[in-house]
Design a protein around this motif. Structure first.
Motif, mmCIF file in Angstrom:
data_model
loop_
_atom_site.group_PDB
_atom_site.id
_atom_site.type_symbol
_atom_site.label_atom_id
_atom_site.label_comp_id
_atom_site.label_asym_id
_atom_site.label_seq_id
_atom_site.Cartn_x
_atom_site.Cartn_y
_atom_site.Cartn_z
ATOM 1 N N ALA A 115 8.445 -5.813 6.466
ATOM 2 C CA ALA A 115 9.269 -6.974 6.118
ATOM 3 C C ALA A 115 9.018 -7.400 4.674
ATOM 4 N N LEU A 116 7.759 -7.435 4.269
ATOM 5 C CA LEU A 116 7.443 -7.883 2.912
ATOM 6 C C LEU A 116 7.871 -6.864 1.868
ATOM 7 N N ALA A 117 7.924 -5.583 2.256
ATOM 8 C CA ALA A 117 8.444 -4.586 1.312
ATOM 9 C C ALA A 117 9.876 -4.928 0.933
ATOM 10 N N ALA B 7 5.298 -0.860 1.144
ATOM 11 C CA ALA B 7 5.773 0.354 1.801
ATOM 12 C C ALA B 7 4.620 1.344 1.987
ATOM 13 N N GLU B 8 3.750 1.434 0.989
ATOM 14 C CA GLU B 8 2.589 2.316 1.106
ATOM 15 C C GLU B 8 1.651 1.828 2.198
ATOM 16 N N VAL B 9 1.479 0.508 2.310
ATOM 17 C CA VAL B 9 0.619 -0.047 3.358
ATOM 18 C C VAL B 9 1.184 0.281 4.739
ATOM 19 N N ALA B 10 2.500 0.102 4.919
ATOM 20 C CA ALA B 10 3.119 0.400 6.209
ATOM 21 C C ALA B 10 2.940 1.866 6.580
ATOM 22 N N ALA C 225 13.412 8.145 -2.941
ATOM 23 C CA ALA C 225 12.653 8.332 -1.707
ATOM 24 C C ALA C 225 11.405 7.454 -1.707
ATOM 25 N N ALA C 226 10.806 7.277 -2.894
ATOM 26 C CA ALA C 226 9.608 6.436 -2.998
ATOM 27 C C ALA C 226 9.952 4.958 -3.118
#
Length: 745
Positions: free
Chosen positions: A116-118, A282-285, A497-498
């Motif tokens: 959500a935060l992303a 996104a990296e954390v997810a 993609a990133a």
């Protein structure tokens, strides 16, 4: 007959009080018009702007974790926000009742929060006050389908983000204009070290707060019993996790059983230095998804290993994060915020310089706003005077000046370009390993039409920071302008993609698709860009223009009207005038175009707007003289631009059309065919060359060029709108007839 909607206040039947605080109260209510439960947040009038701000920010977010806003209105001394009613209990209540959560549940909840935060961060919002009391664990309805596996949403509970009252735009200017909370607002127990030092919250601060919430879910506490204290905050300032968090043997035993990827993730999230935290939510997810797929460590004695004291985090990818030396006196404010007292008249600290850089960069990212660029230039002039050896400040100053020159919004574009060159050279002299310094040089060379040299600098910038969205986006801009579409695609695909919600990348992807004739792909990219950044007038302008080409006038006009509510940009009024012209609403078209010209930058070419005005005036009685004047101004502007940019097919194309409209036949033919030579496969260049040929009376050449344009994907519907081209369109193929059945014997 349609039943009239009741006044907002009479529509809702108030029920139980759900919560109350200093900012107002939240009550359950029943929507008597739509027969559904809702929650109504009431904010006192003196902070009413905050209420409207919260409603607008929340309404922008589409992720299901954010509570939907249905309506908001003023009444007397209060502002009311009608929201979705969420049933469940806060994470704070759950932890108080159950203690530590199972690892799988804790990781799943935080993965939902990170996703959500992303989205919020991609839209330019930072929460700034993440804590368990602002998170709700919603029990799903028994008859609701299980969400798709890609979302990794728990089948048992769904996490919701309740309170965006403190949320702020990453762009500080927009935050101030919306009466956002001050930079020190927050909750002491969950503030990142930089917030404790008095700095404004950033996406990196949200990463730290998420790490604290994850830690509390896993341990059931934050390192000590009782309310948050200055000592606890001091430990967070002094070191990374787990130096201060594992308080006893039970905590250490519990940590030994976590999956192998969890301790390094916590260490990265809870790094005191923001540069050592993950690159984004996104990296954390993604990491949490990997953690959930790992088995727990073996808890048997002699098998389990304690997490290292300071495991290495991900490689730093943030742009410029300067360490702030600890000093001064800690002060706990009445609102629960902690800051460092600074001396009167002291020179700016590294933290203050970083905040100034971030603010200037946010203004630069709004480069289609002339006021934002002016503020960026002024702010960076002050910053480079205060910190003359700062390569990041010098690079940003060059970028701001180059962009202002590109937009022609300054009082002296030539001086802007000259200064941009000086500051780009200074940035490289101070630090030739800084990606933004090479980006500044590349953008300068781009403005000087030195394309190959600009590409070399863009490549150097990408080599130094491959993840920098602006570097990738501007490199793609350069490649698209040079017609190197395959290279642009190869560059943009992995970047998107990133960073799938990065508006600059989406804008260039849309441009690439459009220039290749893939209008559906271009539309999808532009709409996604607008969803990510509603203030993106570049995407709105491009999307509306493409929709006009396809004769989707309702869609084009809707895009423009929505964008104009956010920002009354001159290019948006220009396209609105074009839409109204296609509808043959000539008085309204002329007025919209005049609105565009009234806002037009002093030094920016206005050929298209003058041509739009001329077209509208041609259809209004008694306006023939003014129409001829407008065509003359459009042609003069196009001539100047083709002289300055002889290899630009767009300006050659415009000069051809405007010359044809102004009765300059020889010039029209020369310029239109020049455009086709410069861009032989471009459907627009072929179409407008056909139009120029038809206007000057050479229908055979016009028919041939029109056929090529249609073969390249130019919409026949748009060509049919031109009276001189309609007779040249190929006749529609007759519908196939069914084969005759043989007669029965």
């Amino acid at each position: 007959m349609t039943e009239p909607s009741p006044p907002p206040a009479s529509r809702y039947r108030l029920q139980d009080l759900l919560g109350q605080g200093g900012a107002g109260q939240v009550r359950a209510a029943w929507d008597t018009w739509l027969d559904r439960p809702v929650a109504i947040k009431t904010v006192p009038r003196q902070s009413g702007m905050d209420g409207w701000r919260e409603a607008r920010l929340t309404a922008r977010l589409r992720h299901p974790a954010f509570v939907a806003v249905h309506e908001a209105w003023d009444e007397g001394e209060q502002v009311h926000i009608v929201m979705e009613r969420v049933h469940g209990q806060t994470l704070k209540q759950w932890l108080a009742d159950h203690g530590a959560a199972p690892v799988a549940d804790a990781c799943d909840w935080m993965q939902q929060l990170a996703q959500a935060l992303a989205e919020a961060h991609a839209q330019g919002l930072v929460h700034g006050d993440l804590k368990p009391s602002n998170l709700m664990l919603e029990e799903p309805a028994t008859d609701s389908p299980t969400p798709p596996d890609a979302s990794r949403t728990s089948a048992r509970t769904r996490l919701r983000v309740l309170d965006l009252g403190i949320a702020r735009r990453i762009d500080p200017l927009a935050t101030q204009s919306q009466a956002a909370p001050g930079p020190y607002a927050g909750t002491l127990a969950y503030m990142a070290p930089e917030q404790l030092r008095g700095e404004a919250p950033t996406p990196a601060s949200d990463l730290y707060s998420l790490g604290l919430v994850l830690l509390q879910c896993l341990l059931g506490h934050l390192g000590e019993d009782g309310p948050p204290s200055l000592a606890q905050a001091w430990r967070r300032l002094q070191g990374d996790w787990p130096d201060w968090a594992l308080r006893d043997a039970q905590d250490r035993d519990r940590a030994q059983q976590w999956p192998a990827g969890l301790p390094p993730l916590l260490s990265a999230l809870l790094a005191a230095d923001p540069a050592r935290r993950p690159a984004g939510m996104a990296e954390v997810a993604q990491t949490l998804a990997q953690v959930m797929s790992q088995p727990a460590a073996d808890p048997r004695p002699g098998v389990a290993t304690a997490p290292p004291a300071r495991p290495p985090g991900p490689a730093p990818t943030r742009r410029w994060v300067w360490a702030a030396a600890l000093g001064g006196l800690l002060v706990l404010t009445a609102g629960g915020a902690l800051w460092w007292l600074r001396g009167q008249g002291a020179a700016p600290t590294a933290a203050q310089q970083l905040a100034d850089l971030q603010q200037a960069e946010a203004w630069i990212n709004e480069f289609d706003d002339a006021d934002a660029l002016d503020r960026a230039v002024s702010a960076l002039a002050r910053l480079t005077a205060q910190a003359p050896q700062s390569a990041p400040a010098a690079a940003l100053r060059s970028l701001a000046l180059s962009l202002r020159h590109w937009q022609r919004t300054g009082t002296d574009p030539a001086d802007d370009l000259r200064q941009a060159g000086q500051w780009a050279d200074k940035a490289l002299a101070l630090d030739n390993q800084l990606a933004r310094a090479h980006l500044a040089k590349a953008l300068l060379l781009n403005q000087q039409k030195r394309g190959d040299e600009a590409l070399a600098q863009f490549d150097q910038a990408r080599l130094l920071d491959p993840q920098d969205v602006l570097v990738v986006a501007w490199t793609a801009t350069q490649l698209n302008s040079m017609g190197r579409f395959d290279q642009a695609q190869a560059l943009l695909e992995p970047a998107l993609a990133a960073h799938p919600l990065a508006a600059p990348l989406l804008d260039e992807w849309g441009t690439l698709k459009f220039r290749r004739g893939d209008y559906a792909g271009a539309e999808a990219a532009y709409r996604q860009s607008l969803a990510a950044r509603p203030t993106d007038s570049v995407a709105a302008f491009s999307l509306s223009g493409m929709l006009m080409m396809q004769q989707r006038l309702d869609d084009a006009q809707s895009v423009l009207q929505q964008a104009l509510r956010v920002r009354p940009h001159y290019k948006l009024y220009q396209n609105l005038g074009s839409v109204l012209a296609l509808r043959e609403r000539w008085p309204e078209s002329a007025e919209a175009t005049r609105q565009a010209l009234a806002r037009w930058p002093r030094s920016y070419p206005n050929a298209d707007a003058q041509a739009n005005l001329a077209e509208a005036l041609m259809h209004l009685p008694g306006q023939e003289a003014e129409a001829r004047t407008a065509w003359s101004l459009a042609l003069d502007s196009a001539r100047k631009q083709t002289a300055d940019h002889p290899d630009n097919p767009g300006w050659a194309m415009r000069r051809g059309i405007y010359a044809a409209r102004a009765g300059q036949g020889a010039e029209a033919l020369e310029a239109s065919m020049r455009a086709v030579t410069l861009a032989p496969g471009d459907p627009e260049a072929l179409y407008y060359a056909a139009l120029s040929q038809s206007l000057v009376g050479t229908p055979a050449a016009a028919r041939q060029l029109l056929g090529q344009a249609l073969a390249k994907g130019f919409p026949a519907e748009m060509a049919a709108q031109e009276p001189t081209l309609k007779p040249l369109l190929p006749a529609p193929k007759p519908a196939p007839q069914a084969a005759a059945r043989p007669a029965r014997s």
